[in-house]
Scaffold this motif. Sequence first.
Motif, PDB file in Angstrom:
ATOM      1  N   THR A 194       0.864  -1.175   0.000  1.00 35.58           N
ATOM      2  CA  THR A 194       0.000   0.000   0.000  1.00 35.58           C
ATOM      3  C   THR A 194       0.902   1.227   0.000  1.00 35.58           C
ATOM      4  OG1 THR A 194      -0.079   0.146   2.407  1.00 35.58           O
ATOM      5  CG2 THR A 194      -1.770  -1.226   1.343  1.00 35.58           C
ATOM      6  N   GLN A 213      -3.352   4.322  -4.007  1.00 37.71           N
ATOM      7  CA  GLN A 213      -3.527   3.699  -2.699  1.00 37.71           C
ATOM      8  C   GLN A 213      -2.644   2.465  -2.511  1.00 37.71           C
ATOM      9  OE1 GLN A 213      -5.703   4.779  -0.175  1.00 37.71           O
ATOM     10  NE2 GLN A 213      -5.836   6.611  -1.448  1.00 37.71           N
ATOM     11  N   HIS A 230      -8.301   3.546  -5.540  1.00 35.97           N
ATOM     12  CA  HIS A 230      -9.517   3.627  -4.737  1.00 35.97           C
ATOM     13  C   HIS A 230      -9.428   2.940  -3.379  1.00 35.97           C
ATOM     14  CE1 HIS A 230     -11.134   4.707  -8.722  1.00 35.97           C
ATOM     15  NE2 HIS A 230     -11.931   5.468  -7.990  1.00 35.97           N
ATOM     16  N   GLN A 231      -8.522   1.998  -3.238  1.00 34.98           N
ATOM     17  CA  GLN A 231      -8.424   1.293  -1.959  1.00 34.98           C
ATOM     18  C   GLN A 231      -6.993   0.830  -1.710  1.00 34.98           C
ATOM     19  OE1 GLN A 231     -10.431  -2.503  -1.848  1.00 34.98           O
ATOM     20  NE2 GLN A 231     -10.217  -2.783  -4.059  1.00 34.98           N
ATOM     21  N   ARG A 243      -5.311  -1.805  -1.416  1.00 34.10           N
ATOM     22  CA  ARG A 243      -5.535  -3.190  -1.826  1.00 34.10           C
ATOM     23  C   ARG A 243      -4.373  -4.091  -1.408  1.00 34.10           C
ATOM     24  NH1 ARG A 243      -7.353  -3.774  -7.930  1.00 34.10           N
ATOM     25  NH2 ARG A 243      -7.532  -6.009  -8.195  1.00 34.10           N
TER      26      ARG A 243
END
Length: 194
Positions: A102, A120, A143-144, A146
């Motif tokens: 990340t 991200q 977006h995340q 992950r």
Amino acid sequence: MVEAFTKVSEASRLLLDKGLCPATGAEALGMVARTLKVDRACIFENRTTNLAGRFLTDLRHAWAEPGVVSPHAHPVLRSFAMRDYALSWMDMLEAGMVVSCTSREAPPLMREVLERQGVQSVLLCPITPAKQWWGFVAFEDCHQARVWRPEEVSLLKSLARAIGASVRHANMRSSLSQVRTNLTSVLRTASGDT
């Protein structure tokens, strides 16, 4: 996941048939990235400058999901001194290892670069057409944060091998063309001497 492996196969075929250029690079990246719901995918190529042998990595090909800023919009990626931003990542990639993390876990200077771009998490895989490390391919999730699954890592490795094969194929074609040019020149010289 079967669809993603099919897309890697299609991307491999495209790269071998048409070679690695801006259009095919972006198309191959997009084929695979879409199936994994990745926001951006990039191919970076290494080079050494004439100025004191400085090692740089250049963004060569990129794909971005509609609505996501293209990596080409970030000038820092055009001549990126990875050694200065993430030496440990460079060492891992050069050793043939995958980098998966990340943005929060990235080395401090790299974390700043990723966060400025809204990334991200990243997954990087080395491209090694022969014995020398040529560059790397990257998947980015904007977006995340992950956590990359083993099958996603496997897909990226397969895509990196396909890119490497395309680069190797292009190098072989270039070498053969140079040999052909040299032979033609030698034959012309020889026929002019007799």
